[in-house]
Design a protein around this motif. Sequence first.
Motif, short mmCIF file in Angstrom:
data_model
loop_
_atom_site.label_atom_id
_atom_site.label_comp_id
_atom_site.label_asym_id
_atom_site.label_seq_id
_atom_site.Cartn_x
_atom_site.Cartn_y
_atom_site.Cartn_z
N PRO A 184 6.74 10.74 -5.57
CA PRO A 184 6.33 12.21 -5.58
C PRO A 184 5.54 12.49 -4.36
CG PRO A 184 5.85 11.14 -7.66
CD PRO A 184 6.34 10.31 -6.91
N ALA A 185 4.51 11.94 -4.07
CA ALA A 185 3.86 12.29 -2.77
C ALA A 185 4.64 12.15 -1.52
CB ALA A 185 2.49 11.56 -2.43
N LEU A 186 5.37 11.19 -1.09
CA LEU A 186 6.33 11.02 -0.15
C LEU A 186 7.36 12.31 -0.01
CD1 LEU A 186 7.23 7.18 0.02
CD2 LEU A 186 6.07 8.44 1.61
N ALA A 187 7.87 12.80 -1.37
CA ALA A 187 8.74 13.64 -1.40
C ALA A 187 8.00 15.23 -0.93
CB ALA A 187 9.43 13.93 -2.92
N ALA A 188 6.91 15.35 -1.50
CA ALA A 188 6.27 16.47 -1.19
C ALA A 188 5.72 16.71 -0.09
CB ALA A 188 5.24 16.52 -2.16
N ARG A 189 4.85 15.44 0.63
CA ARG A 189 4.13 15.65 1.89
C ARG A 189 4.77 14.85 2.95
NH1 ARG A 189 0.00 14.65 -1.79
NH2 ARG A 189 -0.21 12.56 -1.11
N GLY A 190 5.67 13.76 2.60
CA GLY A 190 6.36 13.08 3.73
C GLY A 190 5.40 12.05 4.24
N ALA A 191 5.17 12.06 5.49
CA ALA A 191 4.34 10.91 6.04
C ALA A 191 2.91 10.51 5.64
CB ALA A 191 4.11 11.22 7.62
N ARG A 192 2.64 9.39 5.37
CA ARG A 192 1.12 9.24 4.91
C ARG A 192 0.53 8.24 5.91
NH1 ARG A 192 1.40 6.40 -0.64
NH2 ARG A 192 -0.77 6.95 -0.45
N ALA A 193 -0.83 7.99 6.03
CA ALA A 193 -1.49 7.20 6.89
C ALA A 193 -0.93 6.06 6.94
CB ALA A 193 -2.77 7.28 6.58
N LEU A 202 15.80 12.61 -3.81
CA LEU A 202 15.86 12.48 -2.24
C LEU A 202 17.14 13.60 -2.07
CD1 LEU A 202 15.35 11.12 0.13
CD2 LEU A 202 17.03 9.36 -0.46
N ALA A 203 17.99 13.48 -2.55
CA ALA A 203 19.16 14.43 -2.50
C ALA A 203 18.71 15.90 -2.51
CB ALA A 203 20.37 14.32 -3.35
N ARG A 204 17.80 16.32 -3.53
CA ARG A 204 17.40 17.55 -3.52
C ARG A 204 16.41 18.13 -2.42
NH1 ARG A 204 17.63 20.37 -8.48
NH2 ARG A 204 18.75 19.15 -10.21
N ARG A 205 15.79 16.83 -1.73
CA ARG A 205 15.03 16.86 -0.93
C ARG A 205 15.70 17.01 0.35
NH1 ARG A 205 12.30 18.65 -4.09
NH2 ARG A 205 10.11 18.42 -4.63
N GLY A 206 17.05 17.40 0.73
CA GLY A 206 17.87 17.29 1.77
C GLY A 206 18.13 15.90 2.36
N GLY A 207 18.02 14.91 1.75
CA GLY A 207 18.61 13.61 2.31
C GLY A 207 20.19 13.74 2.07
N ARG A 240 0.85 -1.30 0.07
CA ARG A 240 0.07 -0.09 0.07
C ARG A 240 0.85 1.28 -0.08
NH1 ARG A 240 -2.70 3.01 4.03
NH2 ARG A 240 -2.26 1.53 5.76
N LEU A 241 1.99 1.14 0.66
CA LEU A 241 2.67 2.42 0.91
C LEU A 241 4.19 2.69 0.17
CD1 LEU A 241 2.17 2.47 4.74
CD2 LEU A 241 1.16 4.06 3.36
N ASP A 242 4.94 1.39 0.16
CA ASP A 242 6.25 1.36 -0.58
C ASP A 242 6.13 1.04 -1.93
OD1 ASP A 242 8.95 1.22 -0.83
OD2 ASP A 242 9.31 -0.30 0.71
N ALA A 297 14.46 3.18 -3.93
CA ALA A 297 14.29 4.22 -3.60
C ALA A 297 13.04 4.78 -2.84
CB ALA A 297 14.35 5.28 -4.82
N SER A 298 11.99 4.12 -3.24
CA SER A 298 10.64 4.23 -2.30
C SER A 298 10.92 3.75 -0.56
CB SER A 298 9.67 3.41 -2.85
OG SER A 298 9.90 2.06 -2.93
N LEU A 299 11.59 2.87 -0.61
CA LEU A 299 11.96 2.52 0.85
C LEU A 299 12.62 3.81 1.66
CD1 LEU A 299 11.54 0.75 3.33
CD2 LEU A 299 13.27 -0.82 2.48
N ALA A 300 13.55 4.13 0.91
CA ALA A 300 14.54 5.28 1.31
C ALA A 300 13.73 6.26 1.86
CB ALA A 300 15.57 5.40 0.41
N PHE A 301 12.74 6.72 0.77
CA PHE A 301 12.03 8.00 1.13
C PHE A 301 10.81 7.64 2.32
CE2 PHE A 301 12.78 9.25 -2.94
CZ PHE A 301 12.80 10.94 -2.73
N CYS A 302 10.57 6.30 2.56
CA CYS A 302 9.67 5.82 3.72
C CYS A 302 10.68 6.01 4.86
CB CYS A 302 9.32 4.62 3.45
SG CYS A 302 7.93 4.20 2.30
N LEU A 303 11.92 5.57 4.98
CA LEU A 303 12.53 5.41 6.29
C LEU A 303 12.89 6.85 6.44
CD1 LEU A 303 14.78 2.28 5.39
CD2 LEU A 303 13.02 2.49 7.09
N ARG A 304 13.01 7.92 5.55
CA ARG A 304 13.75 9.10 6.16
C ARG A 304 12.57 9.90 6.83
NH1 ARG A 304 12.34 13.94 2.57
NH2 ARG A 304 14.23 14.70 3.12
#
Length: 327
Positions: A94-103, A199-204, A86-88, A135-142
């Motif tokens: 794009p949603a994880l990069a823009a809004r971060g956490a999801r339900a 991810l790097a552009r978003r400060g990771g 559902r999440l990863d 990459a999707s898991l990296a966005f989740c873990l951050r």
Amino acid sequence: MAVRLIFIGGLGRSGTALLERLLGEVPGVAALGEVVHLWERGVAARELCGCGERFTSCPFWRRVGVRAFGGWSTGLADRVLTLRRRLDRTRHIPALAARGARAGLSGYTRAYTRVYEAAAEVAGAPVVVDSSRHASLAFCLRTSPVVDLSVVHVVRDPRAVAHSWRRRTDRMPDPGRASRRPWRTTAHWMVQNLAFELLARRGGTVIRVRYEDLVADPVAVLSALLVRLGLCREHEAEALAFLRPGAADLSVAHTCAGDPIRFRAGPLALGRDEAGCERLSRPHRWLVTALAWPLMVQYGYRIRDRRPPDGLPAGWLPAGVTPQECR
């Protein structure tokens, strides 16, 4: 207390598993394999640990399971896999990069952080390595407040990657299922690498390593990488005592999933693979280059085809491309 995590990202067949094995030999670092597949291949399917024991029989992973969850269970694996579906997903980046956490995301990442924390305690290592690549898991873990995340982004010439994906493998449990057409491999290569650029552009914290540089001079590349990760100071040769000219001495690794190299122990030859691109057919090389050339230029890869066919001038390039030489 935050757990220090080195996440190795990049498309499969780019050298991520090799880099993980090398990092796992550094004192104070524990390599865990592709933790994203722990739930399905380890807990549910009971595949082999890198030590050769079944995952559920491996003393290391049994202790990790007890510390993290009171023991492994298929119910736990099913819950994590449901959240993963559902999440990863790459499409959610794009949603994880823009809004971060999801339900539901905090529950998903909590399962990983418990594994990392327990593995660090059992291994007696302050740093753990996860070579899940995605990459999707990296966005989740951050988004986790208890993960001190550093991403090592591994890239390899897409023509060599495309050739590798054309070959069948003996990875358990379904030999050969990973064979993929060059255009599809190139699309995945572009998407994954662009995701880590985002991810790097978003400060990771994202550190790029080229596979070709790693195998050509592992001491120099690993030394620079460890310094940037803050794992050692410059000129501390003790951290790389397992490396010798043209080879690395690998110990047994408790890696939960990944490529067959995780089962290797003892001397492992290291060297350039300059023929990787040339093994791909000329039409496929042209196709991959035409699709991937913007990132190839950025990463310093050669665009020029070394063997021009009859009827085309030497140095033929796709329209608008400037040749870039490898370092």
